[in-house]
Design a protein around this motif. Structure first.
Motif, PDB file in Angstrom:
ATOM      1  N   ASN A 250      34.030 -38.709 -12.946  1.00 19.84           N
ATOM      2  CA  ASN A 250      33.947 -38.532 -11.486  1.00 19.84           C
ATOM      3  C   ASN A 250      32.827 -37.599 -11.061  1.00 19.84           C
ATOM      4  O   ASN A 250      32.763 -37.170  -9.908  1.00 19.84           O
ATOM      5  CB  ASN A 250      35.268 -38.007 -10.917  1.00 19.84           C
ATOM      6  N   GLY A 251      31.944 -37.270 -11.957  1.00 25.11           N
ATOM      7  CA  GLY A 251      30.827 -36.373 -11.681  1.00 25.11           C
ATOM      8  C   GLY A 251      30.223 -35.940 -12.997  1.00 25.11           C
ATOM      9  O   GLY A 251      30.734 -36.263 -14.084  1.00 25.11           O
ATOM     10  N   PHE A 252      29.151 -35.186 -12.945  1.00 25.65           N
ATOM     11  CA  PHE A 252      28.539 -34.684 -14.173  1.00 25.65           C
ATOM     12  C   PHE A 252      29.375 -33.524 -14.705  1.00 25.65           C
ATOM     13  O   PHE A 252      29.626 -32.545 -13.990  1.00 25.65           O
ATOM     14  CB  PHE A 252      27.105 -34.217 -13.917  1.00 25.65           C
ATOM     15  N   ILE A 253      29.847 -33.635 -15.935  1.00 27.42           N
ATOM     16  CA  ILE A 253      30.617 -32.551 -16.553  1.00 27.42           C
ATOM     17  C   ILE A 253      29.691 -31.358 -16.752  1.00 27.42           C
ATOM     18  O   ILE A 253      28.681 -31.443 -17.457  1.00 27.42           O
ATOM     19  CB  ILE A 253      31.227 -32.983 -17.890  1.00 27.42           C
ATOM     20  N   THR A 254      30.020 -30.252 -16.107  1.00 34.28           N
ATOM     21  CA  THR A 254      29.190 -29.055 -16.230  1.00 34.28           C
ATOM     22  C   THR A 254      29.629 -28.163 -17.385  1.00 34.28           C
ATOM     23  O   THR A 254      28.807 -27.458 -17.975  1.00 34.28           O
ATOM     24  CB  THR A 254      29.237 -28.249 -14.923  1.00 34.28           C
ATOM     25  N   SER A 255      30.921 -28.216 -17.712  1.00 32.22           N
ATOM     26  CA  SER A 255      31.409 -27.391 -18.824  1.00 32.22           C
ATOM     27  C   SER A 255      32.828 -27.789 -19.160  1.00 32.22           C
ATOM     28  O   SER A 255      33.544 -28.379 -18.347  1.00 32.22           O
ATOM     29  CB  SER A 255      31.364 -25.891 -18.472  1.00 32.22           C
ATOM     30  N   TYR A 256      33.227 -27.459 -20.374  1.00 31.64           N
ATOM     31  CA  TYR A 256      34.624 -27.445 -20.788  1.00 31.64           C
ATOM     32  C   TYR A 256      35.012 -25.981 -20.963  1.00 31.64           C
ATOM     33  O   TYR A 256      34.278 -25.211 -21.588  1.00 31.64           O
ATOM     34  CB  TYR A 256      34.839 -28.204 -22.098  1.00 31.64           C
ATOM     35  N   THR A 257      36.151 -25.591 -20.406  1.00 29.02           N
ATOM     36  CA  THR A 257      36.619 -24.209 -20.528  1.00 29.02           C
ATOM     37  C   THR A 257      37.918 -24.195 -21.319  1.00 29.02           C
ATOM     38  O   THR A 257      38.856 -24.929 -20.999  1.00 29.02           O
ATOM     39  CB  THR A 257      36.842 -23.575 -19.149  1.00 29.02           C
TER      40      THR A 257
ATOM     41  N   TYR B 260      50.515 -19.001 -29.481  1.00 27.91           N
ATOM     42  CA  TYR B 260      49.554 -19.132 -28.392  1.00 27.91           C
ATOM     43  C   TYR B 260      49.736 -20.480 -27.698  1.00 27.91           C
ATOM     44  O   TYR B 260      50.067 -21.485 -28.337  1.00 27.91           O
ATOM     45  CB  TYR B 260      48.113 -19.042 -28.917  1.00 27.91           C
ATOM     46  N   LYS B 261      49.517 -20.467 -26.387  1.00 27.60           N
ATOM     47  CA  LYS B 261      49.422 -21.687 -25.593  1.00 27.60           C
ATOM     48  C   LYS B 261      47.944 -21.884 -25.256  1.00 27.60           C
ATOM     49  O   LYS B 261      47.305 -20.995 -24.698  1.00 27.60           O
ATOM     50  CB  LYS B 261      50.247 -21.568 -24.307  1.00 27.60           C
ATOM     51  N   VAL B 262      47.419 -23.072 -25.578  1.00 31.73           N
ATOM     52  CA  VAL B 262      45.999 -23.347 -25.384  1.00 31.73           C
ATOM     53  C   VAL B 262      45.858 -24.604 -24.538  1.00 31.73           C
ATOM     54  O   VAL B 262      46.605 -25.576 -24.716  1.00 31.73           O
ATOM     55  CB  VAL B 262      45.275 -23.539 -26.741  1.00 31.73           C
ATOM     56  N   HIS B 263      44.922 -24.582 -23.595  1.00 34.93           N
ATOM     57  CA  HIS B 263      44.593 -25.807 -22.879  1.00 34.93           C
ATOM     58  C   HIS B 263      43.114 -25.810 -22.531  1.00 34.93           C
ATOM     59  O   HIS B 263      42.440 -24.776 -22.567  1.00 34.93           O
ATOM     60  CB  HIS B 263      45.452 -25.984 -21.617  1.00 34.93           C
ATOM     61  N   ILE B 264      42.598 -26.984 -22.198  1.00 38.31           N
ATOM     62  CA  ILE B 264      41.184 -27.160 -21.898  1.00 38.31           C
ATOM     63  C   ILE B 264      41.044 -27.619 -20.461  1.00 38.31           C
ATOM     64  O   ILE B 264      41.885 -28.361 -19.940  1.00 38.31           O
ATOM     65  CB  ILE B 264      40.537 -28.167 -22.881  1.00 38.31           C
ATOM     66  N   MET B 265      39.995 -27.165 -19.810  1.00 32.57           N
ATOM     67  CA  MET B 265      39.706 -27.555 -18.433  1.00 32.57           C
ATOM     68  C   MET B 265      38.318 -28.185 -18.384  1.00 32.57           C
ATOM     69  O   MET B 265      37.345 -27.613 -18.885  1.00 32.57           O
ATOM     70  CB  MET B 265      39.767 -26.336 -17.511  1.00 32.57           C
ATOM     71  N   ALA B 266      38.248 -29.388 -17.826  1.00 34.84           N
ATOM     72  CA  ALA B 266      36.974 -30.080 -17.646  1.00 34.84           C
ATOM     73  C   ALA B 266      36.515 -29.865 -16.212  1.00 34.84           C
ATOM     74  O   ALA B 266      37.300 -30.007 -15.271  1.00 34.84           O
ATOM     75  CB  ALA B 266      37.113 -31.568 -17.954  1.00 34.84           C
ATOM     76  N   SER B 267      35.231 -29.524 -16.020  1.00 29.00           N
ATOM     77  CA  SER B 267      34.743 -29.164 -14.694  1.00 29.00           C
ATOM     78  C   SER B 267      33.511 -29.977 -14.326  1.00 29.00           C
ATOM     79  O   SER B 267      32.662 -30.269 -15.174  1.00 29.00           O
ATOM     80  CB  SER B 267      34.389 -27.668 -14.629  1.00 29.00           C
ATOM     81  N   THR B 268      33.453 -30.353 -13.065  1.00 26.69           N
ATOM     82  CA  THR B 268      32.233 -30.876 -12.451  1.00 26.69           C
ATOM     83  C   THR B 268      31.840 -29.914 -11.346  1.00 26.69           C
ATOM     84  O   THR B 268      32.518 -28.918 -11.097  1.00 26.69           O
ATOM     85  CB  THR B 268      32.456 -32.277 -11.865  1.00 26.69           C
ATOM     86  N   ALA B 269      30.753 -30.218 -10.650  1.00 26.47           N
ATOM     87  CA  ALA B 269      30.322 -29.355  -9.550  1.00 26.47           C
ATOM     88  C   ALA B 269      31.318 -29.376  -8.405  1.00 26.47           C
ATOM     89  O   ALA B 269      31.314 -28.477  -7.561  1.00 26.47           O
ATOM     90  CB  ALA B 269      28.938 -29.788  -9.065  1.00 26.47           C
ATOM     91  N   ALA B 270      32.202 -30.389  -8.366  1.00 30.79           N
ATOM     92  CA  ALA B 270      33.121 -30.538  -7.237  1.00 30.79           C
ATOM     93  C   ALA B 270      34.540 -30.106  -7.555  1.00 30.79           C
ATOM     94  O   ALA B 270      35.393 -30.106  -6.672  1.00 30.79           O
ATOM     95  CB  ALA B 270      33.127 -31.984  -6.755  1.00 30.79           C
TER      96      ALA B 270
END
Length: 631
Positions: free
Chosen positions: A505-512, A545-555
């Motif tokens: 849905n947009g350019f992936i800027t980072s995975y956190t 530990y609880k771990v999760h990943i967040m995918a981000s775009t500019a929006a």
């Protein structure tokens, strides 16, 4: 000064039970009562009651009183004597009556995500009429034995104490264990007994009260005229959780809400169908944890949307295709056809890839085919980029090549990770001095388009330059699922599959990457979007530990599902060294045991035979001088 004393058998008694009291008068300590007879009477508050009087030891006067049915919750019992012709109060005992505390019930708790305090409330039951101490107790449950939730009392602590007779209080974060089972109960105690509520066995995170999501936009879906697309954003405090959501909507004249269930909170968008044309609807949304153990958030702020009026649908577009003998730009012609010069079109509007109806007769745009084995002879553009022109259009801009071009061909297709999917559109700009063009055909928001621009020269086609663009971006449809690749006592290696292009849905800027232990110490780090693995360092040994990943775009951003991991006590090398050391020690002990049992020389070496001094010749030898003395 000891003249009189009043006493009761118990200052607190069950309501309706008997009360026994006594009053003792020491005449010698009461001035004015030394001579004459002493008469003792009783008053319960302002009501006279009769007792029996007798002479006690040491010249005292004693009056005993029995109240067989004490039906007051609180009263003062007075001892009186006649003194100088008047009655005087000389002693008093206060009596309280009531019941043992009632069992508290309807205990429930909610975790506040703003400060992670656990607020619990309950109903106290019938009034005991006595001062009652109420406390909320909590105890951790051993992680290895979660079934012992209702058995362990060793770790019980006072979580909180309600103030001012209230039936609720808040356990602070420091006393809670998140993501682990805890035992919670209410204890009530007074002078007549103790009562406990039913025990709750909960993970505090399972009773979190979530903040509501925010509806961002509502749009009609053009080719499904009774459907709409809704986009939302979950609250920041809930961003690391897996959520399930519900949507409700209704028109002003509808008596009841229509409910849509089973919505994945992290998706960020959903589609609903069955709406009436040209009708205003009111939408609201709420969410809770996917475990379905927590509480629903409040309904979000409402958002109104009016569906579009009923209308017709547009026709289809032609799709250029590649031929075995060359690369097609526009509708294809057989391979080997003579390479045409720059086409000259006399129509008014710009010709757009595929068919364009004109006076009811479709007419094909000329084809530009690069014969197989024939290299691009023309120079490419100096630079190419694209920016949104609207939700359904893109402005393509470029810097012209060093050599003047006669025209430009723009080609675009939707990006997809699906094999075999190719739907290409193109259009031509006839002005060789142009540096921009607006493309609309087939452009949809949240879709990536790969764009190529070919400069056209008099006798050649320039080398294409490529770029990619979105007309509008939003948060990814979902985040990758984390997998544990390896783990040690202080690190964990994670890997994931990249989000497919059609779901970005947009350019992936980072995975956190976020990780938190049971004390809610949250850490995070941003990872380059081209990577698909990461190693978390500086973890604590033997810790969950609880771990999760967040995918981000500019929006926007979307959180993935959480992964639970537990670090080891020792690293692999330390474990190997430990086992090797223990093995060597065991082997040495076995070898020594065998040697001691089978080799006499070894025994002689470690435990030699020592001669008895009494049997030596020296022991029987006596010096001559000593013999003479004896004789």
């Amino acid at each position: 000064l000891g003249c009189a004393s009043a006493a009761v058998g118990s200052p607190v008694v069950p309501l309706g039970s008997a009360v026994v009291a006594s009053c003792t008068i020491r005449s010698e300590l009461c001035r004015g009562l030394e001579q004459g007879k002493v008469r003792i009477t009783w008053m319960l508050d302002n009501e006279p009651v009769a007792g029996s009087q007798r002479r006690g030891p040491g010249g005292t006067e004693v009056s005993n009183l029995t109240l067989p049915w004490f039906n007051r919750t609180q009263a003062k019992l007075w001892c009186w004597v006649e003194w100088n012709g008047t009655k005087q109060r000389v002693g008093m005992a206060e009596i309280r009556a009531g019941y043992p505390p009632a069992k508290p019930f309807n205990l429930s708790c909610i975790l506040n995500l703003s400060d992670y305090g656990l607020t619990c409330q309950w109903e106290q039951g019938a009034d005991s009429h006595l001062p009652t101490s109420v406390t909320l107790k909590c105890a951790g449950v051993p992680q290895a034995h979660p079934s012992r939730c209702h058995r362990s009392r060793a770790q019980a602590v006072t979580g909180c104490t309600p103030q001012g007779g209230r039936s609720h209080c808040t356990v602070p974060r420091r006393l809670l264990q998140l993501y682990r089972q805890m035992e919670i109960w209410v204890s009530a105690a007074n002078a007549l007994g103790t009562a406990e509520s039913e025990h709750l066995c909960i993970d505090p995170m399972d009773v979190a009260k979530l903040d509501p999501p925010a509806l961002q936009s509502i749009q009609s879906i053009p080719f499904q005229t009774d459907c709409v697309t809704l986009a939302w954003e979950v609250a920041q405090s809930n961003a690391h959780m897996e959520l399930q959501c519900e949507l409700r909507y209704r028109a002003p004249e509808d008596p009841a809400w229509a409910l849509v269930t089973g919505i994945v909170g992290q998706a960020g968008t959903t589609q609903c169908c069955g709406f009436l044309f040209g009708t205003q609807y009111h939408f609201q949304m709420r969410c809770r944890r996917s475990s379905a153990r927590g509480y629903w958030s409040e309904w979000s702020l409402g958002r109104n949307y009016t569906t579009h009026e009923k209308g017709g649908c547009g026709g289809t577009r032609g799709v250029p295709s590649a031929q075995p003998g060359g690369t097609a730009v526009g509708p294809s012609v057989p391979a080997g056809t003579e390479h045409p010069r720059m086409p000259c079109l006399h129509s008014g509007p710009t010709a757009v890839g595929g068919e364009r109806a004109s006076a009811g007769v479709p007419r094909m745009l000329p084809s530009l085919v690069i014969p197989a084995g024939c290299p691009h002879a023309g120079q490419p553009l100096a630079r190419l980029w694209a920016v949104p022109g609207g939700e359904r259009s893109l402005w393509v801009r470029w810097e012209p090549p060093p050599a003047p071009a006669a025209a430009y061909v723009l080609e675009w297709q939707r990006g997809s990770s699906e094999p075999g999917r190719c739907s290409t559109c193109w259009q031509m700009e006839h002005d060789g001095a142009a540096t921009a063009a607006l493309i609309r055909d087939g452009i949809e928001p949240f879709q990536r388009y790969n764009i190529s621009v070919y400069p056209l020269y008099k006798d050649a086609i320039g080398v294409p330059v490529h770029t990619a663009a979105y007309s509008k971006q939003k948060a990814p449809s979902y985040a990758p699922k984390l997998h544990l690749k390896s783990i040690s006592k202080s690190s964990a290696e994670l890997c994931w599959d990249l989000v497919p292009v059609e779901m970005q849905n947009g350019f992936i800027t980072s995975y956190t990457i976020f990780w938190a232990n049971s004390t809610a110490e949250v850490s995070s780090t941003a990872v380059n979007p081209s990577l698909s693995s990461f190693v978390i360092q500086e973890l604590k040994p033997s810790t969950l530990y609880k771990v999760h990943i967040m995918a981000s775009t500019a929006a926007g951003s979307t959180n993935g599902t959480s992964l639970t991991l537990v670090t080891t006590v020792l690293d692999d090398i330390e474990i190997q060294v430990l086992f090797l050391t223990l093995g060597l020690i065991f082997v040495l002990l076995i070898l020594l045991l065998i040697c001691f049992q089978k080799n006499g020389r070894v025994k002689q070496q470690f435990w030699p035979s020592v001669p008895d001094p009494a049997n030596s010749s020296l022991g029987k030898w006596v010096p001559a001088e000593l013999q003479q003395v004896r004789s």
